[in-house]
Design an enzyme around this catalytic site. Sequence first.
Site, mmCIF file in Angstrom:
data_model
loop_
_atom_site.group_PDB
_atom_site.id
_atom_site.type_symbol
_atom_site.label_atom_id
_atom_site.label_comp_id
_atom_site.label_asym_id
_atom_site.label_seq_id
_atom_site.Cartn_x
_atom_site.Cartn_y
_atom_site.Cartn_z
ATOM 1 N NE ARG A 174 -3.709 -2.428 0.233
ATOM 2 C CZ ARG A 174 -3.423 -3.608 -0.291
ATOM 3 N NH1 ARG A 174 -2.324 -3.785 -0.992
ATOM 4 N NH2 ARG A 174 -4.247 -4.624 -0.138
ATOM 5 C CB SER A 223 -9.428 -1.203 3.736
ATOM 6 O OG SER A 223 -10.048 -2.373 3.250
ATOM 7 C CD GLU A 293 -5.795 0.187 2.329
ATOM 8 O OE1 GLU A 293 -6.557 0.082 1.361
ATOM 9 O OE2 GLU A 293 -5.443 -0.773 3.028
#
Length: 303
Positions: A174, A223, A293
């Site tokens: 990520r 998320s 995130e």
Amino acid sequence: MSAMHAMDSHGLRGELRMHEPMSRHTTWRVGGPAERYYRPADVEDLGEFLSRLDADEPLTFVGLGSNLLVRDGGIRGTVVVTAGLLKGMQRLDDNRVRVEAGVPSPQVARFCAAEGLAGAEFLTGIPGTFGGALAMNAGCFGSETWELVEELESMDRRGGLHRRAPSDYTVGYRSVSGHEGEWFIAATLRLAPGPSEALKERIRELLDKRSGSQPTNQANAGSVFRNPPGDHAARLIDAAGLKGRCVGGACVSDKHANFIINNGEASAADVEALIAEVATEVKSRFGIELRREVHIIGEEVSA
């Protein structure tokens, strides 16, 4: 203020808005105004627009507004939106596909499957644009965006175009870094041949899995936290008893604990406070530091 179109004599063909509410352009449906908001007509128009900005003008690129929390005080400087504009896709020779940054990631999955190209099916579970997926190495269902990337095209803040190799960047879970001050315009993906109908069926299976486990019918940004090594953020949040926890109009989803939903009345401050509360509670209970995130940008409301 109503939308304003740049004069043709200025050579710009895009749409400029002043004090545009970002709540209209984020999937959480929260966020204060952008001082200036530009929707370019195409890549050439974007380059021309950027070339005219002052070198110190704050500049933010936004796709579909998922994975993004804009604070209630809004964004200083200029926001450029790419969603629905940089939307070209074409199959190249062999098993390669060129995808522009404004294409929604699920559309990339469907295009590749229809072309009989395997490997991109997981993109059906990523709610943002492909440019956003590139910028954060988005992933789901065990795959990540940069596993597919063969070449990249970017634009710097003066409007110059560049071709880059994946090795020009540092790519992790990520996270993507390298060539600060450039934004992704397109990427060439290398895939593998596969049976089209089977690939389409796989996409349907993944969509069913997603809708069964995520609050897809409520305002959310995907998320909220990255999964810690060897564990899942959702499991930790659930184990901490935080499903259904609310701050104002922002609530931890009962369906998936790593999603925060806007029940229709949330402010960005509500969402940010709930994010902090969840992280604090998980750290207190399990000693694990959850890393966000979701990107948080913009100004808080002045007291």
